[in-house]
Each structure stands twice: as structure tokens, then as C-alpha cells.
Design an enzyme around this catalytic site. Structure first.
Site, PDB file in Angstrom:
ATOM      1  N   ARG A 198      36.642  22.595  -5.869  1.00 20.02           N
ATOM      2  CA  ARG A 198      35.212  22.788  -5.624  1.00 20.02           C
ATOM      3  C   ARG A 198      34.475  21.450  -5.722  1.00 20.02           C
ATOM      4  NH1 ARG A 198      30.485  23.414  -5.471  1.00 20.02           N
ATOM      5  NH2 ARG A 198      29.216  25.179  -6.110  1.00 20.02           N
TER       6      ARG A 198
ATOM      7  N   ARG B 241      35.461  30.185 -10.399  1.00 23.59           N
ATOM      8  CA  ARG B 241      35.211  29.171 -11.427  1.00 23.59           C
ATOM      9  C   ARG B 241      35.936  29.376 -12.742  1.00 23.59           C
ATOM     10  NH1 ARG B 241      28.946  29.806 -10.578  1.00 23.59           N
ATOM     11  NH2 ARG B 241      29.841  31.854 -10.276  1.00 23.59           N
TER      12      ARG B 241
HETATM   13  O1  CP3 Z   1      36.908  37.769  -4.228  1.00 29.47           O
HETATM   14  C1  CP3 Z   1      37.219  36.608  -3.882  1.00 29.47           C
HETATM   15  O2  CP3 Z   1      37.904  35.841  -4.593  1.00 29.47           O
HETATM   16  C2  CP3 Z   1      36.832  36.146  -2.478  1.00 29.47           C
HETATM   17  C3  CP3 Z   1      35.635  35.404  -2.345  1.00 29.47           C
HETATM   18  C4  CP3 Z   1      34.251  36.004  -2.544  1.00 29.47           C
HETATM   19  C5  CP3 Z   1      33.146  35.235  -2.981  1.00 29.47           C
HETATM   20  N1  CP3 Z   1      32.026  35.996  -2.904  1.00 29.47           N
HETATM   21  C6  CP3 Z   1      33.226  33.820  -3.402  1.00 29.47           C
HETATM   22  C7  CP3 Z   1      32.129  33.225  -4.175  1.00 29.47           C
HETATM   23  C8  CP3 Z   1      33.763  37.296  -2.283  1.00 29.47           C
HETATM   24  C9  CP3 Z   1      34.521  38.538  -1.843  1.00 29.47           C
HETATM   25  C10 CP3 Z   1      32.347  37.267  -2.503  1.00 29.47           C
HETATM   26  C11 CP3 Z   1      31.469  38.431  -2.286  1.00 29.47           C
HETATM   27  C12 CP3 Z   1      30.050  38.330  -2.632  1.00 29.47           C
HETATM   28  N2  CP3 Z   1      29.221  37.248  -2.538  1.00 29.47           N
HETATM   29  C13 CP3 Z   1      29.257  39.448  -3.035  1.00 29.47           C
HETATM   30  C14 CP3 Z   1      29.730  40.873  -3.155  1.00 29.47           C
HETATM   31  C15 CP3 Z   1      30.532  41.138  -4.366  1.00 29.47           C
HETATM   32  C16 CP3 Z   1      29.785  40.935  -5.656  1.00 29.47           C
HETATM   33  O3  CP3 Z   1      30.241  40.080  -6.441  1.00 29.47           O
HETATM   34  O4  CP3 Z   1      28.790  41.621  -5.890  1.00 29.47           O
HETATM   35  C17 CP3 Z   1      27.954  38.965  -3.234  1.00 29.47           C
HETATM   36  C18 CP3 Z   1      26.759  39.787  -3.684  1.00 29.47           C
HETATM   37  C19 CP3 Z   1      27.946  37.581  -2.907  1.00 29.47           C
HETATM   38  C20 CP3 Z   1      26.773  36.660  -2.888  1.00 29.47           C
HETATM   39  C21 CP3 Z   1      26.948  35.533  -3.812  1.00 29.47           C
HETATM   40  N3  CP3 Z   1      27.825  34.477  -3.614  1.00 29.47           N
HETATM   41  C22 CP3 Z   1      26.261  35.295  -5.027  1.00 29.47           C
HETATM   42  C23 CP3 Z   1      25.216  36.213  -5.602  1.00 29.47           C
HETATM   43  C24 CP3 Z   1      26.745  34.092  -5.538  1.00 29.47           C
HETATM   44  C25 CP3 Z   1      26.217  33.366  -6.753  1.00 29.47           C
HETATM   45  C26 CP3 Z   1      26.713  33.974  -8.018  1.00 29.47           C
HETATM   46  C27 CP3 Z   1      27.885  33.174  -8.517  1.00 29.47           C
HETATM   47  O5  CP3 Z   1      28.870  33.779  -8.945  1.00 29.47           O
HETATM   48  O6  CP3 Z   1      27.760  31.940  -8.514  1.00 29.47           O
HETATM   49  C28 CP3 Z   1      27.757  33.622  -4.664  1.00 29.47           C
HETATM   50  C29 CP3 Z   1      28.582  32.391  -4.819  1.00 29.47           C
HETATM   51  C30 CP3 Z   1      30.069  32.579  -4.814  1.00 29.47           C
HETATM   52  N4  CP3 Z   1      30.763  33.351  -3.937  1.00 29.47           N
HETATM   53  C31 CP3 Z   1      30.990  31.906  -5.682  1.00 29.47           C
HETATM   54  C32 CP3 Z   1      32.273  32.305  -5.271  1.00 29.47           C
HETATM   55  C33 CP3 Z   1      33.599  31.838  -5.823  1.00 29.47           C
HETATM   56  C34 CP3 Z   1      30.643  30.889  -6.761  1.00 29.47           C
HETATM   57  C35 CP3 Z   1      30.226  29.640  -6.086  1.00 29.47           C
HETATM   58  C36 CP3 Z   1      30.676  28.376  -6.785  1.00 29.47           C
HETATM   59  O7  CP3 Z   1      31.881  28.066  -6.779  1.00 29.47           O
HETATM   60  O8  CP3 Z   1      29.782  27.676  -7.273  1.00 29.47           O
END
Ligand code: CP3
Length: 347
Positions: free
Chosen positions: A40, A31
Site C-alpha cells: 500500500r 491493513r
Molecule cells: O474483501 C476484500 O478483501 C476485497 C476488497 C474490498 C475492499 N472494499 C477493499 C478496501 C471489498 C470487497 C470492499 C467492499 C467495500 N468497500 C464495501 C462493502 C463491504 C463493507 O465493508 O461494508 C464498502 C462499503 C466499501 C467502501 C469503502 N472502501 C470504505 C467505507 C472504505 C474506508 C473504510 C476503510 O476500511 O478504510 C474503503 C477503503 C478500502 N476498501 C480499504 C480496503 C482494503 C482500506 C483502504 C486502505 O488501504 O487505506
């Protein structure tokens, strides 16, 4: 086929010290980029984006076009595994992921490990597309969450502060909880093998919440499952590089490094550089660990820290990264400055 020797990240993972450290950033797609927010919006919800190969490919490539990282990380999420196992999952604006919690061995019948590839097929297609569309000196990273971290969302039903439900289940009924962990270990191996078949060259395993356990429970629920995944992958791909990211684990990082079989270790923001250079780096390549908040701050504070990281870790095999994922309020121009500093850091 491209020559793997041209790829800085692969060379570093095999223990070489390259002209400059390779770099990529956890959550490099996301984002903070206006072009991501645009895609998105057209995709609808976040899961639709993850399961749309053309759009997932596009958002994976976006940061590479701007900053030329040495690696692309597949755009997906660690919670696709529970979703593919059949657990209802939604991402709510401002709230993060929400799942229907599973809190007993009896409830595991709701999960169906036999059909995960049907749901996950679009992810493999994204990997396939990326393996031909990324620049030839760029390495393609596949990933999954580690079982403990994925289970924490499955059991708590959302992000947690105290891990009350998962800990009480794991402490009171290790056998029943172990059944969930076994399902996750097997599904994760199957998922990652498919990613490698589709073209992923390196795997990173994210264990974001590994730091809430210690000693015997750390061994049982962090080291053991990770080790099983690494071994499972290596029976099919003996040379596959695997990066471990056990966040916030303090001194437990030592047995993690010694026992899991990971190729490289990703350091969180709180890891002391001198210590890591002295104790960890002689054993394996290290990755990390700029504070994502310094990337928000920018300016001299960020630049000083980047220079320190490069100076202290740059003498051994080292991959520049953050200590945790990029946050949405990060100014894209700070990422541009970071990439310029790394690029100009050649010896
Ligand atoms: O690194 C990258 O660019 C690749 C994509 C990636 C995402 N999530 C995309 C994402 C990777 C490697 C992850 C890993 C992930 N997801 C973890 C482990 C790493 C860390 O950050 O601790 C965890 C715990 C998650 C679970 C998760 N997914 C959460 C807690 C959330 C909500 C928090 C947030 O940032 O909104 C997500 C959503 C998420 N995963 C987004 C993205 C780009 C945001 C969603 C959106 O676009 O609205």
C-alpha cells in the site's frame, strides 16, 4: 482448465455438503496484514493500488499464502463504479472515501456511463491474472456494491449515519433518484459481466446499507435493483453463482432471498444461527457470520463461537465467513487460528 468439482466453494454453492465448509473472509486483504501495508505504501494512494493489476493481484494473494482460504476475492472497491462514471473520489486517511455529492436528477449529467470500461480495464486485467495465479482448488470471487449502497456514498458524499440526503431524494423524487439507480444497475451489470469474462467464477453483491430501508422502499431500492443485476448477469451466464449480502435487514431477508434470485445469502453478525438454519438454509446455501470483533478478541470466546457456527450451520450447505469485513486492528495470528479450526472441522 481446472475441474470445478475440486473447488469446495463452487460445490457448496451448488448445494452440496463438502468434507468441511469452504471459508474466506470479507476484506481478507487489507491493513491488518503487514505485507499489505507495505505494498500500500509503495502504491501511493488506495485508488492507484486498485488500478495497478500487478499490485492488486499481489495483495489479493497475500491472505491466501498465509491462510489458504478456499476463495480469493478480487482486490478492488465498490466505489470504483462511481469513479469510472466520472464522479471525483478520494480516500482520505482516517476519514474513508470522499466524493463530490450528486443530489438531483439534473446533476446526473456529470456521469458518463459510456466510458466506464476505459477506467476499469486494469481491474479486468487483475481478474485475468488471478484466474491463472490462484491455487487450483481456490475459487475466484468478483464483486460489486449494490446500487443502494453505492448510491448512498454518491449522494451523501461520504459514509453516513442518518442517510439524510439519499433518503430525502429517494422519498421526495423517486423518479429522479430512480434514474441514478438505473445508471448504477446498468453499469454494475456491464462491470460484472467483464469480471466474469476475465475469469471471476462467483459474484458477491455487497449491500452494506440495505438495512436502513423497509417494506416498499426496501423492495424498490434493494430487492428490485439486485434482481435486475442477477437477471442481467444470468442472461449471459445462466449458471453464474451470485452471493447476496444485504446487511442489517432483519425480516426483510426473507423477501430478499425469495425474490432477488441470488444463489446464496451472506448473513451479518446479528443474524441468529438457529433461525437461519431452520428458515433460510433449507432454501439456499448460507454464508457467515462470525463477528469481526470476535476475530479481534481471539482466544476461547472466538473459538466457542466458531464451534457454534460450525455446529449449527454445518449440517447444510454452508460457507464460513465473517458477518462483516475484517477490521484493521485484527491480530493476524487470530486469523491463523480461525483457519486451523475450519480446516480441522472435517466430518
Ligand atoms: O474483501 C476484500 O478483501 C476485497 C476488497 C474490498 C475492499 N472494499 C477493499 C478496501 C471489498 C470487497 C470492499 C467492499 C467495500 N468497500 C464495501 C462493502 C463491504 C463493507 O465493508 O461494508 C464498502 C462499503 C466499501 C467502501 C469503502 N472502501 C470504505 C467505507 C472504505 C474506508 C473504510 C476503510 O476500511 O478504510 C474503503 C477503503 C478500502 N476498501 C480499504 C480496503 C482494503 C482500506 C483502504 C486502505 O488501504 O487505506
Amino acid at each position: 482448465m481446472t475441474n470445478p468439482q475440486e473447488k469446495r466453494l463452487l460445490r457448496t454453492l451448488s448445494g452440496e455438503i463438502t468434507d468441511r465448509p469452504p471459508f474466506w473472509l470479507m476484506r481478507q486483504a487489507g491493513r491488518y496484514l503487514p505485507e499489505y501495508r507495505k505494498v500500500r505504501e509503495t502504491a501511493g494512494n488506495f485508488l492507484d493500488l486498485c488500478y495497478n493489476p500487478a499490485l492488486a493481484e499481489e495483495v489479493t494473494l497475500q491472505p491466501l499464502r498465509r491462510y489458504g482460504m478456499d476463495a480469493a476475492i478480487l482486490f478492488a472497491d465498490i466505489l470504483l463504479i462511481p469513479h469510472a462514471l466520472g464522479q471525483p473520489l478520494a480516500y482520505r486517511e482516517g476519514e474513508g472515501p470522499v466524493l463530490e455529492p450528486i443530489r438531483s436528477a439534473a446533476a446526473l449529467t456529470a456521469l458518463n456511463p459510456d466510458r466506464i470500461h476505459e477506467t476499469l480495464a486494469p481491474v479486468y486485467e487483475t481478474v485475468e491474472r488471478l484466474s491463472s495465479s490462484i491455487p487450483k482448488d481456490c475459487t475466484l470471487i468478483g464483486f460489486a456494491g449494490a446500487p443502494w449502497t453505492v448510491a448512498s456514498y454518491m449522494v451523501e458524499g461520504k459514509g453516513s449515519k442518518d442517510y439524510a440526503h439519499i433518503k430525502q431524494w429517494a422519498y421526495s423524487d423517486p423518479e429522479g433518484f430512480g434514474q441514478l439507480m438505473d445508471i448504477l444497475v446498468e453499469a454494475t451489470i456491464a462491470y460484472l459481466v467483464r469480471q466474469v469474462q476475465a475469469g471471476a467464477e462467483v459474484i458477491q453483491i455487497f449491500d452494506t446499507w440495505a438495512g436502513v430501508l423497509a417494506d416498499d422502499s426496501f423492495r424498490k431500492w434493494v430487492i428490485e435493483p439486485t434482481k435486475r443485476i442477477v437477471e442481467g448477469l444470468r442472461t449471459q451466464y445462466p449458471e453464474l453463482p451470485v452471493i447476496g449480502f444485504p446487511k442489517g435487514v432483519g425480516a426483510n431477508i426473507i423477501p430478499f432471498v425469495e425474490e432477488t434470485g441470488v444463489t446464496a445469502i451472506s448473513l451479518d453478525t446479528g443474524t441468529a444461527l438457529d433461525w437461519a438454519a431452520k428458515v433460510l438454509q433449507p432454501q439456499l446455501p448460507v454464508q457467515g457470520n462470525l463477528d469481526p470483533m470476535l476475530l479481534v478478541t481471539g482466544g476461547a470466546a472466538m473459538e466457542r463461537r466458531i464451534e457454534n457456527i460450525l455446529r449449527i450451520l454445518g449440517n447444510g450447505p454452508f460457507i464460513f465467513n465473517l458477518g462483516h469485513g475484517i477490521v484493521p486492528q485484527t491480530p493476524p495470528e487470530h486469523v491463523a487460528r480461525l483457519s486451523e479450526l475450519i480446516r480441522n472441522s472435517s466430518k
